[in-house]
Design an enzyme around this catalytic site. Structure first.
Site, short mmCIF file in Angstrom:
data_model
loop_
_atom_site.label_atom_id
_atom_site.label_comp_id
_atom_site.label_asym_id
_atom_site.label_seq_id
_atom_site.Cartn_x
_atom_site.Cartn_y
_atom_site.Cartn_z
CG HIS A 55 8.91 0.57 -7.75
ND1 HIS A 55 8.88 1.89 -7.36
CD2 HIS A 55 8.58 -0.14 -6.64
CE1 HIS A 55 8.57 1.96 -6.08
NE2 HIS A 55 8.37 0.74 -5.62
CG HIS A 57 6.45 -2.31 -4.80
ND1 HIS A 57 7.61 -1.97 -4.12
CD2 HIS A 57 6.55 -3.63 -5.10
CE1 HIS A 57 8.37 -3.05 -4.01
NE2 HIS A 57 7.76 -4.07 -4.59
CG ASP A 59 3.64 1.90 -2.25
OD1 ASP A 59 3.99 0.90 -2.91
OD2 ASP A 59 4.43 2.59 -1.58
CG HIS A 60 5.39 3.33 -5.96
ND1 HIS A 60 6.25 4.39 -5.79
CD2 HIS A 60 5.46 2.60 -4.82
CE1 HIS A 60 6.83 4.29 -4.60
NE2 HIS A 60 6.37 3.22 -3.99
CG HIS A 113 12.43 -0.81 -3.72
ND1 HIS A 113 12.23 -1.06 -2.38
CD2 HIS A 113 11.20 -0.56 -4.24
CE1 HIS A 113 10.93 -0.96 -2.12
NE2 HIS A 113 10.29 -0.66 -3.22
CG ASP A 132 9.56 3.10 -2.94
OD1 ASP A 132 9.27 4.30 -2.83
OD2 ASP A 132 8.76 2.17 -2.70
CG HIS A 170 7.46 5.86 0.59
ND1 HIS A 170 6.21 5.45 1.00
CD2 HIS A 170 7.79 5.07 -0.45
CE1 HIS A 170 5.81 4.43 0.23
NE2 HIS A 170 6.76 4.18 -0.66
#
Ligand code: ZN
Ligand code: FE
Length: 254
Positions: A55, A57, A59-60, A113, A132, A170
């Site tokens: 996805h 975001h 942090d990805h 998410h 996530d 995570h």
């Protein structure tokens, strides 16, 4: 064989590097940052062929552009997210297949998410890279989707072979487990698992991967059927979706 390396980065993210020796292909799943990936590539003398994003975001996808620029790799992500995935080359939809050498990953769309979230199921390798959507003893927050969307997404993952290895993005396990114990305090397997997880975390060791089988036994978002859970949250006999939605709300407030 598919070699899977787990790179802990940032606070609690995992990047996965997948390497197929036969073809020399190497994929980075959700590269939050570029440098740790580059270091492992150099150390192993591997060439990055793909980035697989679950996805959009930060942090990805944070390492996408730098990795693409330095390696010329192909960036694969959800077609629905093509406007917000840096460097995307190929947009995929539910049921599509991505090849890493001769290893086949089937794309499963798992909105909840985010609206475009996808997961990568390497069927013959028994491995699921679920970003996530599904965490060890938890699930992703509902940022863009409804509880119903997330619940439907999780029903699909729940039905995968029990031995499927769960590689989430995570290390949230300890906090998830603490919450799980509040909604299902008498679940013996959950209690035992938490004891083990506390030991691992005390040594700063990863608790990921997990398996579908372990999640079926301990993940409160997989356990709407548990009478103990229903009793604790006072929803005995209610619809699975409503129970799921309530557990998600309780987790948000935890
Ligand atoms: Zn996310
Ligand atoms: Fe994340």
């Amino acid at each position: 064989m598919l070699t899977i390396l787990q790179l802990p980065v940032l606070n609690d993210n995992y990047i996965y590097l997948l390497h197929d020796a036969a073809s020399g292909d190497t994929a980075a799943v959700d590269p939050a940052v570029a440098q740790p990936v580059l270091d492992v590539l150099a150390k192993n003398n591997w060439r990055l062929s793909h980035i697989l994003n679950t996805h959009h975001h930060g942090d990805h996808v944070g390492g996408n552009l730098e990795l693409k620029q330095l390696t010329g790799c192909t960036v694969i992500a959800a077609l629905a997210d093509q406007q917000r995935i840096p460097g995307i080359d190929r947009g995929v939809v539910d049921g599509d297949v991505v090849m890493l050498g001769k290893h086949t990953a089937k794309i499963i769309s798992t909105p909840g998410h985010t609206s475009g979230h996808i997961v990568y199921h390497f069927i013959d390798d028994n491995a699921l890279f679920c970003g996530d959507t599904l965490f060890v003893m938890g699930c992703g927050r509902l940022f863009e989707g409804t509880a119903e969307q997330m619940w439907r997404s999780l029903q699909i993952l729940k039905a995968l072979p029990a031995s499927t290895q769960i590689y989430c993005a995570h290390e949230y396990t300890q906090a998830n487990g603490r919450f799980a114990l509040t909604v299902e305090p008498e679940n013996l397997q959950l209690q035992q698992r938490m004891a083990l997880i506390n030991q691992l975390r005390a040594k700063n060791l990863p608790t990921v991967p997990s398996t579908i089988e372990q999640e079926l036994a301990t993940n409160p978002f997989f356990r709407e059927d548990s009478l103990g859970l229903q009793e604790t949250i006072q929803m005995v006999g209610k619809k699975p979706l409503d129970i799921f939605a309530q557990v998600r709300r309780l987790k948000d407030e935890f």
